[in-house]
Write a protein that holds these residues in place. Sequence first.
Motif, PDB file in Angstrom:
ATOM      1  N   LEU A 194       0.833  -1.216   0.000  1.00  0.00           N
ATOM      2  CA  LEU A 194       0.000   0.000   0.000  1.00  0.00           C
ATOM      3  C   LEU A 194       0.865   1.263   0.000  1.00  0.00           C
ATOM      4  O   LEU A 194       0.544   2.246  -0.677  1.00  0.00           O
ATOM      5  CB  LEU A 194      -0.931  -0.011   1.213  1.00  0.00           C
ATOM      6  N   ILE A 195       1.960   1.228   0.758  1.00  0.00           N
ATOM      7  CA  ILE A 195       2.874   2.388   0.766  1.00  0.00           C
ATOM      8  C   ILE A 195       3.479   2.581  -0.622  1.00  0.00           C
ATOM      9  O   ILE A 195       3.541   3.709  -1.142  1.00  0.00           O
ATOM     10  CB  ILE A 195       3.978   2.192   1.824  1.00  0.00           C
ATOM     11  N   ALA A 196       3.917   1.490  -1.235  1.00  0.00           N
ATOM     12  CA  ALA A 196       4.505   1.574  -2.576  1.00  0.00           C
ATOM     13  C   ALA A 196       3.479   2.072  -3.589  1.00  0.00           C
ATOM     14  O   ALA A 196       3.805   2.863  -4.489  1.00  0.00           O
ATOM     15  CB  ALA A 196       5.040   0.206  -2.996  1.00  0.00           C
ATOM     16  N   ALA A 197       2.232   1.629  -3.451  1.00  0.00           N
ATOM     17  CA  ALA A 197       1.180   2.081  -4.368  1.00  0.00           C
ATOM     18  C   ALA A 197       0.931   3.576  -4.214  1.00  0.00           C
ATOM     19  O   ALA A 197       0.736   4.300  -5.206  1.00  0.00           O
ATOM     20  CB  ALA A 197      -0.104   1.294  -4.109  1.00  0.00           C
ATOM     21  N   ALA A 198       0.954   4.054  -2.966  1.00  0.00           N
ATOM     22  CA  ALA A 198       0.742   5.482  -2.719  1.00  0.00           C
ATOM     23  C   ALA A 198       1.892   6.311  -3.286  1.00  0.00           C
ATOM     24  O   ALA A 198       1.683   7.371  -3.914  1.00  0.00           O
ATOM     25  CB  ALA A 198       0.597   5.733  -1.224  1.00  0.00           C
ATOM     26  N   LEU A 199       3.125   5.828  -3.106  1.00  0.00           N
ATOM     27  CA  LEU A 199       4.291   6.570  -3.588  1.00  0.00           C
ATOM     28  C   LEU A 199       4.383   6.600  -5.100  1.00  0.00           C
ATOM     29  O   LEU A 199       4.899   7.558  -5.689  1.00  0.00           O
ATOM     30  CB  LEU A 199       5.569   5.960  -2.995  1.00  0.00           C
ATOM     31  N   THR A 200       3.882   5.547  -5.749  1.00  0.00           N
ATOM     32  CA  THR A 200       3.976   5.468  -7.214  1.00  0.00           C
ATOM     33  C   THR A 200       2.690   5.911  -7.920  1.00  0.00           C
ATOM     34  O   THR A 200       2.612   5.863  -9.142  1.00  0.00           O
ATOM     35  CB  THR A 200       4.308   4.028  -7.653  1.00  0.00           C
ATOM     36  N   GLY A 201       1.705   6.326  -7.136  1.00  0.00           N
ATOM     37  CA  GLY A 201       0.445   6.770  -7.737  1.00  0.00           C
ATOM     38  C   GLY A 201      -0.309   5.642  -8.428  1.00  0.00           C
ATOM     39  O   GLY A 201      -0.940   5.858  -9.469  1.00  0.00           O
ATOM     40  N   SER A 202      -0.275   4.447  -7.830  1.00  0.00           N
ATOM     41  CA  SER A 202      -0.888   3.284  -8.470  1.00  0.00           C
ATOM     42  C   SER A 202      -2.331   3.036  -8.059  1.00  0.00           C
ATOM     43  O   SER A 202      -2.961   2.108  -8.566  1.00  0.00           O
ATOM     44  CB  SER A 202      -0.060   2.028  -8.148  1.00  0.00           C
ATOM     45  N   PHE A 203      -2.848   3.831  -7.143  1.00  0.00           N
ATOM     46  CA  PHE A 203      -4.259   3.673  -6.787  1.00  0.00           C
ATOM     47  C   PHE A 203      -5.128   4.119  -7.951  1.00  0.00           C
ATOM     48  O   PHE A 203      -4.864   5.138  -8.593  1.00  0.00           O
ATOM     49  CB  PHE A 203      -4.616   4.486  -5.542  1.00  0.00           C
ATOM     50  N   GLY A 204      -6.174   3.364  -8.213  1.00  0.00           N
ATOM     51  CA  GLY A 204      -7.044   3.682  -9.339  1.00  0.00           C
ATOM     52  C   GLY A 204      -8.197   4.566  -8.921  1.00  0.00           C
ATOM     53  O   GLY A 204      -8.294   5.032  -7.787  1.00  0.00           O
ATOM     54  N   THR A 205      -9.077   4.792  -9.873  1.00  0.00           N
ATOM     55  CA  THR A 205     -10.319   5.517  -9.608  1.00  0.00           C
ATOM     56  C   THR A 205     -11.469   4.539  -9.774  1.00  0.00           C
ATOM     57  O   THR A 205     -11.449   3.680 -10.649  1.00  0.00           O
ATOM     58  CB  THR A 205     -10.495   6.688 -10.589  1.00  0.00           C
ATOM     59  N   SER A 206     -12.458   4.668  -8.924  1.00  0.00           N
ATOM     60  CA  SER A 206     -13.554   3.701  -8.948  1.00  0.00           C
ATOM     61  C   SER A 206     -14.460   3.915 -10.148  1.00  0.00           C
ATOM     62  O   SER A 206     -14.763   5.043 -10.530  1.00  0.00           O
ATOM     63  CB  SER A 206     -14.378   3.816  -7.670  1.00  0.00           C
TER      64      SER A 206
END
Length: 434
Positions: free
Chosen positions: A215-227
Amino acid sequence: MAGEEGGRPSHQGGLNVETARRQIIEPGPGIASGLRDLPGNLNLKTGSAGLVAAIFGCSGPALIVIGAADAGNLTDGQTVAWLLAIYGLGGLISFVLALHYKMPVTGAYSIPGAALIAGSLATFPFSEAVGAFIMAGVIVLFLGVTGLIGKVMRWLPMPIVMAMIAGALIRFGIGAVTAVSALPIVVGASVVAFFVSMRFVKAVPPVLSALVVGLIAAALTGSFGTSEAGISFVLPELTVPTFTLDAFFAIAVPLAILVVGAENAQATGVLLAEKYAPPVNAMTVISGVGGILAGFLGGHNANIAGPMTAICSSDQAGEKREGRYAATVVNGVLFAGFGIFAGVVVPLILMLPAPLIGAIAGLAMINVLIMAFQAAFTKADGYQIGAFVALVVSMSNITILGISAPFWALLFGAIVSMLVEKPVEIGRRSPAAG
């Protein structure tokens, strides 16, 4: 609590095995006992395993249900009612069975069933589909009340059951590998964290380390998507069922077979691999009741979950087998909450990177897969050819007559063993039903 006597599953608390066989619903320590011991078994490991199982069940599978609802042109209210039925009742099943038997028997719903229904809704009105959901629950309930399913599971050779489990769950292990190529930095960091934590950080469950780092890596790399779920918070809308013969054969029968032959069979095999003595009849009865109740709410079935039972029963939920049921209770709380607040929570859950979810689920399955392969191909137990057939059929993910691979893996594996292996050994009683 599950004991281990000579490597074989035993009933909880020294319950008389012969008495258990004669009863339709297998006896257990009781909900009061489960509640009394629950605080002592709630810890970081059981909590993290329950969380991972819930994230797995509330992410991709929810999108399959939403897609099926879209295919049937359901209203937002009908879609929310569907999610409330399967997640709310799935969580309730976890409470009842985990606390009563003090085993990590985890409730959810049939994911292949949702895919089956997505195709059926192009042909059948939703009211007829709802009628079929209820009829499927009645079929499953009949199999449990009569004890037929327990007799079948006692007859099946365990190497064939274990091979089916290995074939059905291997996709999660493979998915963890392919997820690295889909999202290298995020998933790679998560995988490294898992194995480093396993080796050096004994106080923290490896699967929790993998989730947090991912989750930290996803936040740092902007990997969270949009619903893209598109569901707003609306009240559930119930659908009046219509009962037709066409829907019975096209939806109810295949769905019932999926519940018993895929989901419940997987969960039974996983629990056996972890040295529990699963209450097969009770699991079937409550899946039937869950199917009927979910149908009246507009959902396709609430039953025992195969993959999520695997996560909650694995060593990731703690070294003490007798305490792992707490992971299922945690999962049940999260599942029920997801169902109640589906309209708000679905868009948030679906923002998590899918490769990360797949990788963590695969990592949590490692020891389950190892034990399943060992149990399937231990030469002393025989059934090697039948087990191999069950393995490859289960891995193939084929669908015949609308019925998914795990059912056919058990059927074809047993048939091949009867044809080419020692007939006297076929039907040697398994410990599945105590």
